[in-house]
Scaffold this active site. Structure first.
Site, PDB file in Angstrom:
ATOM      1  N   ASN A  32       0.805  -1.214   0.000  1.00  0.00           N
ATOM      2  CA  ASN A  32       0.000   0.000   0.000  1.00  0.00           C
ATOM      3  C   ASN A  32       0.841   1.268   0.000  1.00  0.00           C
ATOM      4  O   ASN A  32       0.397   2.318  -0.481  1.00  0.00           O
ATOM      5  CB  ASN A  32      -0.940   0.011   1.212  1.00  0.00           C
ATOM      6  CG  ASN A  32      -2.313  -0.549   0.873  1.00  0.00           C
ATOM      7  OD1 ASN A  32      -2.718  -0.551  -0.291  1.00  0.00           O
ATOM      8  ND2 ASN A  32      -3.024  -1.027   1.880  1.00  0.00           N
TER       9      ASN A  32
ATOM     10  N   CYS B 105      -4.360  -9.373   4.676  1.00  0.00           N
ATOM     11  CA  CYS B 105      -3.935  -9.121   3.293  1.00  0.00           C
ATOM     12  C   CYS B 105      -2.583  -8.423   3.242  1.00  0.00           C
ATOM     13  O   CYS B 105      -2.106  -8.083   2.167  1.00  0.00           O
ATOM     14  CB  CYS B 105      -4.978  -8.295   2.541  1.00  0.00           C
ATOM     15  SG  CYS B 105      -6.371  -9.284   1.947  1.00  0.00           S
ATOM     16  N   PHE B 106      -1.991  -8.177   4.408  1.00  0.00           N
ATOM     17  CA  PHE B 106      -0.596  -7.747   4.511  1.00  0.00           C
ATOM     18  C   PHE B 106      -0.303  -6.439   3.780  1.00  0.00           C
ATOM     19  O   PHE B 106       0.762  -6.268   3.185  1.00  0.00           O
ATOM     20  CB  PHE B 106       0.346  -8.866   4.004  1.00  0.00           C
ATOM     21  CG  PHE B 106      -0.159 -10.236   4.302  1.00  0.00           C
ATOM     22  CD1 PHE B 106      -0.424 -10.613   5.612  1.00  0.00           C
ATOM     23  CD2 PHE B 106      -0.430 -11.146   3.293  1.00  0.00           C
ATOM     24  CE1 PHE B 106      -0.932 -11.880   5.906  1.00  0.00           C
ATOM     25  CE2 PHE B 106      -0.929 -12.406   3.577  1.00  0.00           C
ATOM     26  CZ  PHE B 106      -1.175 -12.783   4.885  1.00  0.00           C
ATOM     27  N   CYS B 107      -1.278  -5.518   3.825  1.00  0.00           N
ATOM     28  CA  CYS B 107      -1.117  -4.202   3.183  1.00  0.00           C
ATOM     29  C   CYS B 107      -0.816  -4.330   1.694  1.00  0.00           C
ATOM     30  O   CYS B 107      -0.144  -3.476   1.116  1.00  0.00           O
ATOM     31  CB  CYS B 107      -0.015  -3.391   3.877  1.00  0.00           C
ATOM     32  SG  CYS B 107      -0.372  -2.982   5.588  1.00  0.00           S
ATOM     33  N   ASN B 108      -1.310  -5.392   1.070  1.00  0.00           N
ATOM     34  CA  ASN B 108      -1.098  -5.607  -0.359  1.00  0.00           C
ATOM     35  C   ASN B 108      -2.442  -6.000  -0.979  1.00  0.00           C
ATOM     36  O   ASN B 108      -2.678  -7.172  -1.286  1.00  0.00           O
ATOM     37  CB  ASN B 108      -0.052  -6.707  -0.579  1.00  0.00           C
ATOM     38  CG  ASN B 108       0.405  -6.802  -2.022  1.00  0.00           C
ATOM     39  OD1 ASN B 108      -0.354  -6.523  -2.953  1.00  0.00           O
ATOM     40  ND2 ASN B 108       1.645  -7.215  -2.227  1.00  0.00           N
TER      41      ASN B 108
END
Length: 489
Positions: free
Chosen positions: A161, A417-420
Site C-alpha cells: 500500500n 492481506c498484509f497491506c497488499n
C-alpha cells in the site's frame, strides 16, 4: 573503525545465555542429527550457531518465529554493541560544529558509507537518504516526483500500500495510473508488462514501481525489468523491503533510480530507520513540496524564499536519528558475518521443504487441506508463503482462527492481506465489480468487518509464514504440525 562499533563474526561472540534443551531439535539438533538427510542444513550451519549464541531467547521461551517479512529479529550482540557505543560517546545534534555534533555526524556518515558498501553502490552514482522506514522512503518519492498532466505511473497489482499510495499524488497533478495484472501463480506476464513499457507516450515523466519480492506471495519479480524499463524512458522505483533481508541487491549490476527499504526487516534492530537509495541524477529531478529544518541551505521569512540543501540532506527532514543510525552499521556487519548468500540458501531450502509437505496434505475424503497463493516451488520466490486452509467441504478456514491456534502453540505468523490489496484480490479471485459494490455508498465509512461480510464466501485474507536470518528446520516443522492438526477424517 572505532572499537565501540566493531562487530565480530557471530560465531565468535560469547553468548549471554545458553539455549535451553526444552524443545529438542530446535537449536543444535535442527542441523546436527539430520544433516545427513538435509545437507543444506549443514552447509548453512552458521545460522544455527548465530541462533544458539545470539537468538537463544527463541528456544528458551519455546517460541517459533515465522514473521520475518513483517520484521526481523535482533541479535543480542547488536544490542550490546550499540549500548557500548552510546555509553562511550558524547553525541549531539548534527546540525552544529561542536565536538559532540561532529562526532554524531561522523557516525551517521560512516553508516551511510556502510550502506553503500553493502549494496555495492558507487558513491558517485548513489546517495543514501535515511528515513523512518520504507514507507517514508516511498512517500518521499511520491510527493516529490514531478508528475504533471499526461504523465504516467505504472504499477503492478502486486504492490504494498505504501507504493499504491503514490497514485494519490499523480492523480491530483493530472497524471494517470495503470496497473499490470497477475497470472495464476501471482507473477506478471512478461509480454504484458513489455507492452505497457514499450507503448509510445508523450508523457514527460513516467514512473514504474514494483517490488523486488512480494510481501504477500514471496514471488520475486525480475530485476531485469529495471534496465528494460529505463531503456523505454521510465524512471524505476524498486520496493526492496521484502527482498533485501535474504537476498543480495547489487546496485553495481542493477541500477534502479530509487530503492526503498527498512533496516528492521533486515536484522531487527534498530527500528525506526529505513533508507531511500537514489541515483543522484534521479534525486535531482525530484521537487520537495515543502521544506523543514535540515533540508535547506538558507531560508527567509521576509524575503519569502528558501534555497534547498544539496544531496541527501535535502530529503532528511528535521534532525536525523543520530543515536540509532550507527546501529545500522552494526546490523550490516552481523548480517555479512553470516553471509547474505548463506541466509538465501537456508531460506530457499526451508521454503521448498515446507511447500512440498503442505501441498501434499489432504483431508480424509481426499480434498486438499491447503490452497497456496503463488508458485508451488522455490524457484524465483523468496521465503514468504501465503495460503489458506480449507475444511473437508472445501470452505476456507477463517484466518483469524488459524492465528489463534498458532498463538496457542507460541507460533508467530501473520494473517490478513498484509497491506497488499492487489495481490490479495488476485489471490482470492475478487473482481472489480464486486469490490466496487462493497465501496458503493460507503463514503469512506466502510469498516473492515463490513468489507469482510461484503465479500463473504471468498475469504478476506490469508495466512502468511516467512523465513529469515534465524530460521531453522524445527520452525518449519512446527508450522507443518499446526497444519496437520487441521486435517479432518
Amino acid at each position: 573503525m572505532d572499537s565501540p562499533t566493531t562487530v565480530a563474526p557471530a560465531a565468535a561472540v560469547a553468548p549471554s545465555r545458553r539455549p535451553s534443551t526444552a524443545r529438542a531439535g530446535v537449536a543444535a539438533g535442527a542441523w546436527g542429527g539430520r544433516a545427513a538427510l538435509h545437507p543444506e542444513l549443514l552447509a548453512t550451519a552458521a545460522i544455527d550457531r548465530l541462533r544458539a549464541l545470539e537468538l537463544s531467547r527463541l528456544d528458551e521461551q519455546g517460541q517459533v518465529y515465522l514473521d520475518y517479512t513483517g520484521g526481523g529479529l535482533h541479535a543480542a550482540c547488536q544490542v550490546r554493541r550499540h549500548a557500548a557505543l552510546l555509553l562511550a560517546e558524547v553525541l549531539g545534534n548534527p546540525h552544529s560544529a561542536s565536538p559532540s555534533s561532529r562526532r554524531a555526524t561522523d557516525l551517521v556518515e560512516r553508516a551511510r558509507r556502510r550502506v553503500l558498501e553493502h549494496f555495492r553502490a558507487s558513491a558517485d552514482e548513489y546517495l543514501v537518504v535515511f528515513t523512518a522506514n520504507a514507507s517514508h522512503a516511498l512517500k518521499l518519492v511520491g510527493e516529490s516526483y514531478p508528475f504533471g498532466p499526461g504523465d504516467e505511473l505504472l504499477l503492478t497489482f502486486d504492490n504494498h500500500n505504501s507504493v499504491n499510495g503514490i497514485r494519490e499524488y499523480d492523480r491530483v497533478r493530472g497524471a494517470r495510473t495503470t496497473y499490470v495484472p497477475l497470472d495464476p501463480e501471482m507473477r506478471v506476464d512478461d509480454a504484458v508488462l513489455e507492452r505497457h513499457l514499450a507503448t509510445p507516450s508523450a508523457a514527460r515523466h513516467r514512473l514504474f514501481a514494483y517490488p523486488a519480492q512480494s510481501n504477500f506471495s514471496g514471488v520475486q519479480h525480475p530485476l531485469e525489468w529495471i534496465e528494460r524499463a529505463r531503456g523505454h524512458g521510465w524512471d524505476v522505483l524498486v520496493d526492496a523491503a521484502a527482498f533485501v533481508p535474504t537476498n543480495r541487491l547489487d546496485l553495481s549490476r542493477w541500477r534502479p533510480d530509487f530503492v526503498a527499504l527498512s533496516f528492521y526487516k533486515m536484522f531487527g534492530y534498530p527500528t525506526g530507520v529505513g533508507a531511500l537509495l537514489g541515483r543522484r541524477e534521479a534525486l535531482a529531478r525530484l521537487h520537495r513540496p515543502w521544506f523543514a529544518g535540515g533540508t535547506i541551505a538558507v531560508a527567509s521569512v521576509q524575503a519569502d524564499r528558501h534555497v534547498p540543501a544539496t544531496g541527501a540532506a535535502a530529503f532528511e527532514d528535521g534532525t536525523a536519528s543520530y543515536a540509532t543510525i550507527p546501529a545500522v552499521e552494526i546490523g550490516l556487519d552481523l548480517l555479512e558475518s553470516v553471509g547474505i548468500e548463506t541466509v538465501q540458501r537456508r531460506v530457499r531450502f526451508l521454503t521448498g521443504w515446507l511447500l512440498e509437505r503442505l501441498l501434499a496434505l489432504e483431508h480424509g475424503n481426499g480434498r486438499p487441506l491447503v490452497t497456496l497463493y503463488g508458485p508451488p516451488g522455490s524457484e524465483r520466490r523468496g521465503g514468504t508463503l501465503a495460503l489458506n486452509f480449507r475444511d473437508r467441504q472445501g470452505r476456507v478456514v477463517d484466518h483469524r482462527l488459524v492465528e489463534e491456534l498458532a498463538a496457542r502453540r507460541r507460533i508467530s505468523l501473520r494473517t490478513g492481506c498484509f497491506c497488499n490489496p492487489g495481490a490479495g484480490e488476485a489471490a482470492l479471485g475478487l473482481v472489480r465489480e464486486e469490490l466496487e459494490a462493497c465501496f458503493s455508498g460507503a463514503d469512506g465509512g466502510l469498516t473492515y468487518e463490513e468489507f469482510r461480510r461484503c465479500i463473504e464466501g471468498k475469504g478476506s485474507g490469508a495466512v502468511r509464514v516467512s523465513f529469515g536470518l534465524g530460521s531453522n528446520l524445527a520452525d518449519a516443522e512446527a508450522f507443518l504440525a499446526l497444519a496437520e492438526s487441521l486435517r479432518e477424517a
